[in-house]
Scaffold this motif. Structure first.
Motif, short mmCIF file in Angstrom:
data_model
loop_
_atom_site.label_atom_id
_atom_site.label_comp_id
_atom_site.label_asym_id
_atom_site.label_seq_id
_atom_site.Cartn_x
_atom_site.Cartn_y
_atom_site.Cartn_z
N UNK A 25 64.50 46.92 48.81
CA UNK A 25 66.33 46.92 48.48
C UNK A 25 67.00 46.39 49.46
N UNK A 26 68.12 46.41 49.55
CA UNK A 26 69.13 45.57 50.84
C UNK A 26 69.29 44.22 50.40
N UNK A 27 69.65 43.17 51.39
CA UNK A 27 69.35 41.92 50.69
C UNK A 27 68.79 40.86 49.75
N UNK A 28 69.19 40.07 49.23
CA UNK A 28 68.48 39.35 47.99
C UNK A 28 66.90 39.18 48.52
N UNK A 29 66.83 39.82 47.24
CA UNK A 29 65.01 40.35 47.53
C UNK A 29 63.95 38.92 47.31
N UNK A 30 64.61 38.55 45.95
CA UNK A 30 64.54 36.95 45.27
C UNK A 30 64.53 35.40 46.74
N UNK A 31 65.21 35.41 47.84
CA UNK A 31 65.88 35.08 48.62
C UNK A 31 64.08 34.89 49.60
N UNK A 32 63.48 35.26 49.34
CA UNK A 32 62.03 35.98 50.42
C UNK A 32 61.00 35.63 50.58
N UNK A 33 59.58 34.81 50.50
CA UNK A 33 58.94 34.64 50.41
C UNK A 33 57.90 36.19 50.72
N UNK A 34 57.22 36.67 49.46
CA UNK A 34 56.01 38.44 50.05
C UNK A 34 55.50 38.37 50.17
N UNK A 35 54.68 38.78 50.72
CA UNK A 35 53.44 38.64 51.64
C UNK A 35 53.21 40.41 51.42
#
Length: 123
Positions: A25-35
C-alpha cells in the motif's frame, strides 16, 4: 512511502508447500521491483528472489531455483512467493521488500521492508 505486509508463513513438513503473500500500500507498487529475503536463526539475512516492476525479470538464489516461484499482481498490489519441495534449511523469517532498482539481489538497495513472516519446515 510503501507499506508491505507479509502473510502465509507457517509450519510445514519437508516436501510440502507454502505460498507467501506480500500486500503493498502507499505509492504505486508497480513502479518497484519486489524482492524476498530470509533470515535463519544465527545467520545473516539473504536474498531469495526478486521480480522487476513489469514482471519481465526474475532472479533466484541457487538454493531455491526450481522450487520457488516469484510472481506479482500489480492490479492488486500483491506479490507472491510460491515455495514447493520445502526443506528444513528453508526455515527462516521471510521478508518482502521493494526497491527502485530494476533488478537487485543486494538488500542495501531495498528501501521498503515488511515485518516478516515465519516459515518453519520440519524434517
Amino acid at each position: 512511502q510503501v507499506q508491505l505486509v507479509e502473510s502465509g508463513g507457517g509450519l510445514v513438513q519437508a516436501g510440502g508447500s507454502l505460498r507467501l503473500s506480500c500486500a503493498a500500500s502507499g505509492r504505486t507498487f508497480s513502479r518497484y521491483t519486489m524482492g524476498w529475503f530470509r533470515q535463519a536463526p544465527g545467520k545473516e539475512r539473504e536474498f531469495v528472489s526478486s521480480i522487476s516492476w513489469g514482471a519481465g525479470a526474475t532472479s533466484y538464489v541457487d538454493s531455491v531455483k526450481g522450487r520457488f516461484t516469484i510472481s506479482r499482481d500489480n492490479a492488486k498490489n500483491m506479490g507472491y512467493l510460491q515455495m514447493n519441495s520445502l526443506k528444513p534449511e528453508d526455515t527462516a523469517v521471510y521478508y518482502c521488500a521493494a526497491t527502485t532498482a530494476y533488478r537487485s539481489t543486494d538488500e542495501r538497495e531495498y528501501i521498503y521492508w515488511g515485518q516478516g513472516t515465519q516459515v518453519t519446515v520440519s524434517s
